[in-house]
Structure formats: C-alpha cells, structure tokens
Design a protein around this motif. Sequence first.
Motif, PDB file in Angstrom:
ATOM      1  N   GLU B 196      50.270  51.193  44.274  1.00  0.00           N
ATOM      2  CA  GLU B 196      50.504  49.792  44.306  1.00  0.00           C
ATOM      3  C   GLU B 196      49.139  48.808  44.068  1.00  0.00           C
ATOM      4  O   GLU B 196      49.397  47.695  44.242  1.00  0.00           O
ATOM      5  CB  GLU B 196      51.274  49.357  45.645  1.00  0.00           C
ATOM      6  CG  GLU B 196      50.268  49.302  46.777  1.00  0.00           C
ATOM      7  CD  GLU B 196      50.217  50.966  47.509  1.00  0.00           C
ATOM      8  OE1 GLU B 196      50.042  51.849  46.486  1.00  0.00           O
ATOM      9  OE2 GLU B 196      50.014  51.118  48.618  1.00  0.00           O
ATOM     10  N   PRO B 200      40.896  43.433  42.236  1.00  0.00           N
ATOM     11  CA  PRO B 200      41.358  41.858  42.535  1.00  0.00           C
ATOM     12  C   PRO B 200      41.364  40.869  41.278  1.00  0.00           C
ATOM     13  O   PRO B 200      42.044  39.832  41.300  1.00  0.00           O
ATOM     14  CB  PRO B 200      40.162  41.315  43.511  1.00  0.00           C
ATOM     15  CG  PRO B 200      39.823  42.738  44.121  1.00  0.00           C
ATOM     16  CD  PRO B 200      39.831  43.715  43.033  1.00  0.00           C
ATOM     17  N   ALA B 201      40.611  41.272  40.342  1.00  0.00           N
ATOM     18  CA  ALA B 201      40.617  40.213  39.104  1.00  0.00           C
ATOM     19  C   ALA B 201      41.832  40.415  38.279  1.00  0.00           C
ATOM     20  O   ALA B 201      42.179  39.765  37.282  1.00  0.00           O
ATOM     21  CB  ALA B 201      39.380  40.769  38.448  1.00  0.00           C
ATOM     22  N   LEU B 204      48.642  40.173  38.563  1.00  0.00           N
ATOM     23  CA  LEU B 204      49.472  41.037  39.566  1.00  0.00           C
ATOM     24  C   LEU B 204      50.697  41.256  38.919  1.00  0.00           C
ATOM     25  O   LEU B 204      51.244  40.414  37.959  1.00  0.00           O
ATOM     26  CB  LEU B 204      49.984  39.805  40.744  1.00  0.00           C
ATOM     27  CG  LEU B 204      48.958  40.048  42.023  1.00  0.00           C
ATOM     28  CD1 LEU B 204      49.679  39.381  43.146  1.00  0.00           C
ATOM     29  CD2 LEU B 204      48.586  41.423  42.298  1.00  0.00           C
ATOM     30  N   LYS B 208      52.894  45.003  42.919  1.00  0.00           N
ATOM     31  CA  LYS B 208      51.668  45.601  43.069  1.00  0.00           C
ATOM     32  C   LYS B 208      50.878  44.662  43.953  1.00  0.00           C
ATOM     33  O   LYS B 208      51.296  43.307  44.158  1.00  0.00           O
ATOM     34  CB  LYS B 208      51.110  45.415  41.770  1.00  0.00           C
ATOM     35  CG  LYS B 208      51.530  46.156  40.693  1.00  0.00           C
ATOM     36  CD  LYS B 208      51.182  47.592  40.653  1.00  0.00           C
ATOM     37  CE  LYS B 208      51.307  48.321  39.569  1.00  0.00           C
ATOM     38  NZ  LYS B 208      51.149  50.113  39.390  1.00  0.00           N
ATOM     39  N   ILE B 209      49.880  44.827  44.788  1.00  0.00           N
ATOM     40  CA  ILE B 209      49.116  44.194  45.306  1.00  0.00           C
ATOM     41  C   ILE B 209      47.555  44.244  45.255  1.00  0.00           C
ATOM     42  O   ILE B 209      47.129  45.284  44.493  1.00  0.00           O
ATOM     43  CB  ILE B 209      49.254  44.266  46.911  1.00  0.00           C
ATOM     44  CG1 ILE B 209      48.986  45.691  47.472  1.00  0.00           C
ATOM     45  CG2 ILE B 209      50.627  43.812  47.411  1.00  0.00           C
ATOM     46  CD1 ILE B 209      48.807  46.035  48.794  1.00  0.00           C
ATOM     47  N   ARG B 210      46.753  43.313  45.510  1.00  0.00           N
ATOM     48  CA  ARG B 210      45.435  43.486  45.154  1.00  0.00           C
ATOM     49  C   ARG B 210      44.536  44.463  46.343  1.00  0.00           C
ATOM     50  O   ARG B 210      44.822  44.283  47.308  1.00  0.00           O
ATOM     51  CB  ARG B 210      44.469  42.144  44.963  1.00  0.00           C
ATOM     52  CG  ARG B 210      45.101  41.349  43.844  1.00  0.00           C
ATOM     53  CD  ARG B 210      44.191  40.013  43.595  1.00  0.00           C
ATOM     54  NE  ARG B 210      44.637  39.269  42.377  1.00  0.00           N
ATOM     55  CZ  ARG B 210      45.484  38.398  42.348  1.00  0.00           C
ATOM     56  NH1 ARG B 210      46.209  38.018  43.535  1.00  0.00           N
ATOM     57  NH2 ARG B 210      46.115  37.854  41.205  1.00  0.00           N
ATOM     58  N   ILE B 212      42.228  45.085  48.714  1.00  0.00           N
ATOM     59  CA  ILE B 212      40.995  44.294  49.239  1.00  0.00           C
ATOM     60  C   ILE B 212      40.357  45.070  50.242  1.00  0.00           C
ATOM     61  O   ILE B 212      39.202  44.707  50.588  1.00  0.00           O
ATOM     62  CB  ILE B 212      41.733  42.979  50.126  1.00  0.00           C
ATOM     63  CG1 ILE B 212      42.550  43.199  50.973  1.00  0.00           C
ATOM     64  CG2 ILE B 212      42.479  42.130  48.984  1.00  0.00           C
ATOM     65  CD1 ILE B 212      43.046  42.010  51.983  1.00  0.00           C
ATOM     66  N   TYR B 215      36.921  46.076  49.460  1.00  0.00           N
ATOM     67  CA  TYR B 215      35.913  44.601  49.599  1.00  0.00           C
ATOM     68  C   TYR B 215      35.629  44.259  51.241  1.00  0.00           C
ATOM     69  O   TYR B 215      34.503  44.333  51.468  1.00  0.00           O
ATOM     70  CB  TYR B 215      36.269  43.412  48.842  1.00  0.00           C
ATOM     71  CG  TYR B 215      36.509  43.910  47.465  1.00  0.00           C
ATOM     72  CD1 TYR B 215      35.227  43.884  46.747  1.00  0.00           C
ATOM     73  CD2 TYR B 215      37.419  44.662  46.825  1.00  0.00           C
ATOM     74  CE1 TYR B 215      35.315  44.247  45.106  1.00  0.00           C
ATOM     75  CE2 TYR B 215      37.770  45.180  45.518  1.00  0.00           C
ATOM     76  CZ  TYR B 215      36.614  44.945  44.849  1.00  0.00           C
ATOM     77  OH  TYR B 215      36.351  45.476  43.521  1.00  0.00           O
ATOM     78  N   ARG B 230      31.238  51.062  46.856  1.00  0.00           N
ATOM     79  CA  ARG B 230      32.730  51.183  46.612  1.00  0.00           C
ATOM     80  C   ARG B 230      33.192  52.417  45.449  1.00  0.00           C
ATOM     81  O   ARG B 230      32.488  52.184  44.398  1.00  0.00           O
ATOM     82  CB  ARG B 230      33.285  49.691  45.895  1.00  0.00           C
ATOM     83  CG  ARG B 230      33.346  48.778  47.060  1.00  0.00           C
ATOM     84  CD  ARG B 230      33.761  47.402  46.626  1.00  0.00           C
ATOM     85  NE  ARG B 230      33.143  46.703  45.508  1.00  0.00           N
ATOM     86  CZ  ARG B 230      32.100  45.668  45.658  1.00  0.00           C
ATOM     87  NH1 ARG B 230      32.091  45.473  46.932  1.00  0.00           N
ATOM     88  NH2 ARG B 230      31.564  45.171  44.656  1.00  0.00           N
TER      89      ARG B 230
END
Lengths: 412, 412
Positions: B196, B200-201, B204, B208-210, B212, B215, B230
Amino acid sequence: MPSAEFFQVMPVAAALRLLDAHWQPAAATETLATAAALGRALAGDVHAPEPVPAFRKSTVDGYALRAADSFGASPALPAFLALRGELPMGAAPALDISAGEALLIHTGGMLPASADAVAMLEHTQALHASELELLRPLAPGENVIQAGEDVAAGQLILAAGSRLRPQDIGALLAVGITNIAVSARPRIGILSCGDELLPPAAALSPGKIRDINSYTLSALAEALGGQAQRLGIARDERAEYQQRARAGLHACDILLLSAGSSVSARDHTSAVISALGQPGILQHGLATKPGKPTIIAVCDGKPVIGLPGNPVSALMVTRHLLPHLIARFEGARLAQPQPRRAQLTQRVASATGREDWVAVRLHERAGGGLMAQPLFGKSNLIFTLVGADGLLRVPLNTGGFDAGAIVEIQPF
Amino acid sequence: MPSAEFFQVMPVAAALRLLDAHWQPAAATETLATAAALGRALAGDVHAPEPVPAFRKSTVDGYALRAADSFGASPALPAFLALRGELPMGAAPALDISAGEALLIHTGGMLPASADAVAMLEHTQALHASELELLRPLAPGENVIQAGEDVAAGQLILAAGSRLRPQDIGALLAVGITNIAVSARPRIGILSCGDELLPPAAALSPGKIRDINSYTLSALAEALGGQAQRLGIARDERAEYQQRARAGLHACDILLLSAGSSVSARDHTSAVISALGQPGILQHGLATKPGKPTIIAVCDGKPVIGLPGNPVSALMVTRHLLPHLIARFEGARLAQPQPRRAQLTQRVASATGREDWVAVRLHERAGGGLMAQPLFGKSNLIFTLVGADGLLRVPLNTGGFDAGAIVEIQPF
C-alpha cells in the motif's frame, strides 16, 4: 591611566525588548526538501492540499460489512454473513458487498463502497470458507477511519514559525508536500580581539592564551540552529579591529564581538561598535552575573553584541541572548527552557540588583530524584563549566536559596 | 484465514536489558577536528597535556605588586608605591618589581616574577605618573589566577563517553587539543514494507498511502545523533523483503523494519527477521501503548527492531528504544529526559499491564505554570502528534492520573 567604569545595568529581558524595538529582521526564506528540513522554522502557514486518509480504511484485521446486518447479534444469537472473498492491500476494492455479505480486510485496507463497519476477527467465527458468524453488533463507522478524519483538505496543519519535528515532517509528506519554504538560518559572525590571543593550534608563548571564545560561541550558535561564521582574531588595534568588525557585520546577520575583559579592551569594543552604524549602542551593562559588562547594540539593522572576554561570561551571556535573536530572525517561537528539578546541597547566596547563574553538578539521590551541588570558585574558569551539568538561576533581588531548597536546573 | 495473535508483552526497560545481553557493539572511532565535534561522544578519557592558565595572570585591572608592601594599608594610612610602568597584554613582562614598587596591569595580563598580588584600581589613588597610594591591604594571591588553577597538567578533563558541549570544545582547545577521537555514529537503516506504500512524491491511487515512516524515523534517528539511511519500500513479498532487509543489515549498525499493522504483515516481518541471523527474535510484544506488537531482535551482532506500521506507534516506539541503542553503540551516557511539569486538565485513565503514552497540548496558565490537555482520539493519527507539544507517560499498573494532577510532560 585607566579609570573604573560605571554603568546602569539592565535585566536581560529588558535589554532584549530594547533590542527588539530597534531591530526588524528582514524575512529571508529558502525552499528545502521536506525530508531535510528537521528543526527549521516554517516560512508560512501550511494547509493540507488533500485529506488524510484519502479513503475509508480499516483500523483492524477483520471483515468489512454493513453495520445494519450486525444489529442484535450476540454469542447466543449470532448473525450469519456470506463471505465473498478478501480485499487486497494497496488497491481499490475489486469487490463490493450486498446485504448479508462480508469481505476479509486487513488493517489499513480500503473499505468497499457499501461497507460501513469492520468486525474484528476476535468477534467472529468462521463456519466454512464462505460463511461466518458474527457474535456482537457493530455501530456504523466502527473500526473505520473516515476519509479526512486525520486531516481534512484545506485544514491548517502547521503555523508559520513552527520548527519541524519528525512528526511534522511525516505529516507534510503524508499530504504530498515534499518541498517546503522555511526561514533562512541567521549567519552569526564571531570576531575575537586581543593581542594575547593565539589560534588553538599555535604553540603558546609567555603571556599568550588560546582563543577559545570563537569556538565555544560558534558551537553554541550551531547548536541553537544558527550558521556560525568564525571571523578570526583581530589585533587590539583600532583600525584593524574596526575593519574586521565592519566586514563581519556586512557578511552576517548577527555579530558577536569577544574582546578582552580589561576596561581598555571594553572601551575599544565600545568605540568599534559605535562606529559600525546607527543607532549603535543601546545598553551597556546587564544585571546578570557572570556577564555584567555586556554591550547591546543595533548597527545598520543588525544586532551587535559586545561580550566580556572571559570564556565563561562570554558563553553564558550568549546563551541568554542568542536563542531570542535566532528565534526572532526566523520568526519562530522561542523554545522554552526545560529545567530539571533538584535539591540544593548547600546554600547559594545572591547579591541584590542582579540575577546570578551558578554552575552545578547533579547527582542521583539514593531515594530517587536529583541533588544539585553548586560549583563555587572563580567564575571565569572554563573547566568549572566542563565539570557542571547545568546552571541554577538565582533571580533578581532574591536572597538566594537555602540548603535543601528544591530548585530548577537548566541543562548546559 | 488469519488468526488473532497472542504474545506475552514485556516492559520496554526489560526488553532493552534483554537486547543488551545479546548485543556487544564493536567500538568504532574516528578522529575529527575538535571544533567540528559538537555532540559527539569521546572515544577515550582525555587528560590535560598542559596547565590552564599557563602563567599567573591578573583577574582585574590594577597594579601588580608584592602583597607584603600592602600590609597595614588603609584610607587613613595608605601605603605608597613607586609606579614603574605598564605591563603589556599577550607578552612576557619586560619589567619586574622590587620592594615598594608596582606595575600597571590589565585583566588577563601576566604577572612579573616578583609580584604576588594585584590591587584593583578602585583601591588605589594615583598621586602622579610615578607614585600611587594603596588604600587597603592585599593577601598574597589576591586577584591572581595561579598557573594551573583552572586545570593542572595531567588532570582528567573529560571522561570517555562524554558528549561534547560548547564548553567542552572550548576546554579541549584551551589545552591545545585540536583533533579528537570520538565514537563513530551508528548507521541506522530504515526499511518500509507494504504494497500500500508509495514514495511521498508519487500521485496517490485508491488504497495507497504515502510512506512516511521512512522519513519520521530517519528524522528522529538524525535528531538523536545517528546516521539515518533510508532503504526504501519493499513490496510485501517474502523474497524481496528478505533480500532488502539482509542488504540493509549488512550496510548498517542498527536496522528498523516498518511494515503494515495487519497480522499478516507482522507475521511476514517475524519470518524475515528470524532468517536474518542468530540469535534472532528475543521478544515479541512490549507492555506499552501505542507500540505493543513490536519485535526486539539481535541478528548477526546487530539490533533489529520490527516496528508496528502505523506512523504514531512506529515513531513512539522508536523514541523509546533508539536513544538507548545509540548511546550504547557510542559508549555514551544516555541523556536523561527533561520533562516539563504541568497540571492535567482532565482525567487520564489507564489499563493495567502496560504503560500508556498520551499526547498532550500545553497551555500557559493564567497564574503561571502550564496546563496539559490530553489529546484523545484514535491513537494512530499522525496529525494528533503534530498538534501535540509532548507526551504524558502513565506508568505500568497505575490507575492513571486524575484531573488536576501535577504530571511530567516529555517534549516531543
């Protein structure tokens, strides 16, 4: 022949207000990758360009269903639901449900259009691959996060001046803000002056000491979020000192001058600051110890601080003043000090008319809590601060603290 | 069909002790310019190679003299001294004194060989250019810092594991230590996993989710002094997840895995960690909320933490564990939390068997002091942490706190 100097001292807070009245920092901003903006102050308010979450999602592992189908269900009289399959993670549901139907869903999964609640696995019993019993009723919305429930589109998420913490970076990225405008960090110039000063790497000769204020002050400036610029050591000669101070003021946003502690060195610094620009010196003398003979000035739109030369005074005065100057430059809220409570091992006396800052060492107390041991002795010895865990502030016009008093120690 | 999971939870402190028992970090050091070592942990004890100050110096502006010549002096019966000239700053005295003589000296100036005290200007009266009156007696050593009085040659100035503060950098430079051996910062790898998750860039799409957590966790790791790496997003597919976790463990000193919050995602993470090396998983489940389903492991000599996928849980558990892991890696003392005291606006209840961490917002109280407003609501919403000023810890097996209780809030 030198003469003793006299000046009317002013409390630190009053001196900062006076400085603020004469200093309007020009707002400067820059755009950074959000992921690289930890600790930076937002240049403007930030609103959510999109909602989080963007879709209705389950908060548990279980079965997506219509709450109406669960009403009245109990272990004695379960509701029976037809199991129509499994919903994928990370994709729109390819399936939907009708009355009396359910779909297996995972935590974070997107609900199908006709479902309005999720039954936890623990509250169900699978009868066979295509039917399950539901043992309790569900309210509409139970175990579901609605679209926009974390943040709605258009909502203010962070105000101008907020310093970004890890969770703030996450929140910005969650709504797709991958670049962010932040306030520029102030450039903080540090110029030392004195014929007795040598760079730390130099071999000492009689009468010389190593310049350490350039380094303690730049380390503190960096720790506070500024960009430190060491401007070197000026000889104690008016033209050279003036020229280097002028160049430093031009290249920086805030200028710290650290000269000797003699009256003649301070007179020198006064004259140099006065010639740097209008309005010049606002106050000479702070009601704080160490640090009394500090000069507060604004020259050509920039703060200029004339610091006492001794390393302890210079460092402690900078600690009193610089957080305010940096926060104001960045348009950020001033971080509150976070003192630790401790019990004093012995009395700390205080003179009226000034606030005293006393270095203390902290010890764990047998029964829990902390003891604070004041480190007395000559206040201008840097190794006293090295052995200290923090500072005790004895406020203006109090008689000090008795042995056994509970006091607040600011880590330093 | 998934099943509910059961595990015996363990308090955070006990889990860290268990981890310590299986983890002996290999000491790694590097040498830095002292001026660039702010916040770093010393690799070894540091002793002063030379004394500070290196010579006897005056702490005031005044006259260098022999204390014996001042005995009995008073305003009514002053002592008379012949003024022999002025001592320079930053050089050895070219002049010395004999009985009944004095030399003008500035703060920080080097005493001539035969002087043993300095009279402050305020306690003298100049009669003419070559004679002065002394109005009070001086003790030998008065207004003088002896050579080595700040620190003696050979003295321990900073112990191994000390994190360098601005004053410590100054102290090291004061004795000419311009390069310093410090512990290496641990490389902290962060790998997210889940079908999912999108960078972030990315735009969507439904379901789906970003990502995070990569980060927020890397920002926290950097704020705590680690080097964050990362490692991207692995698909929820065993071979890919395993391969990326293995590569991350190889490249880093500490590995954080952030996967989904469903049982299947957690089972996946358990299997991946178990295959990373011995001894593997030490504990599954912490007695803390949020963050209960955390996995504590050591694989091939490195800590591996399996974090819950929801951003609030992942961030808060990392905050509980990572400071300890970083301090242990660097051989540094763990920084103590510096809570702020506040009064609760309303009751905070607590379940037995776990410690609860509740986000609070702080307000200034009209009469001074702080009020702490608990931010209730779904604990897995990142914007709850954005709106919070700190965390309230409700300890294990207490009934919570009543409205009006004075509590300690940890800034976050």
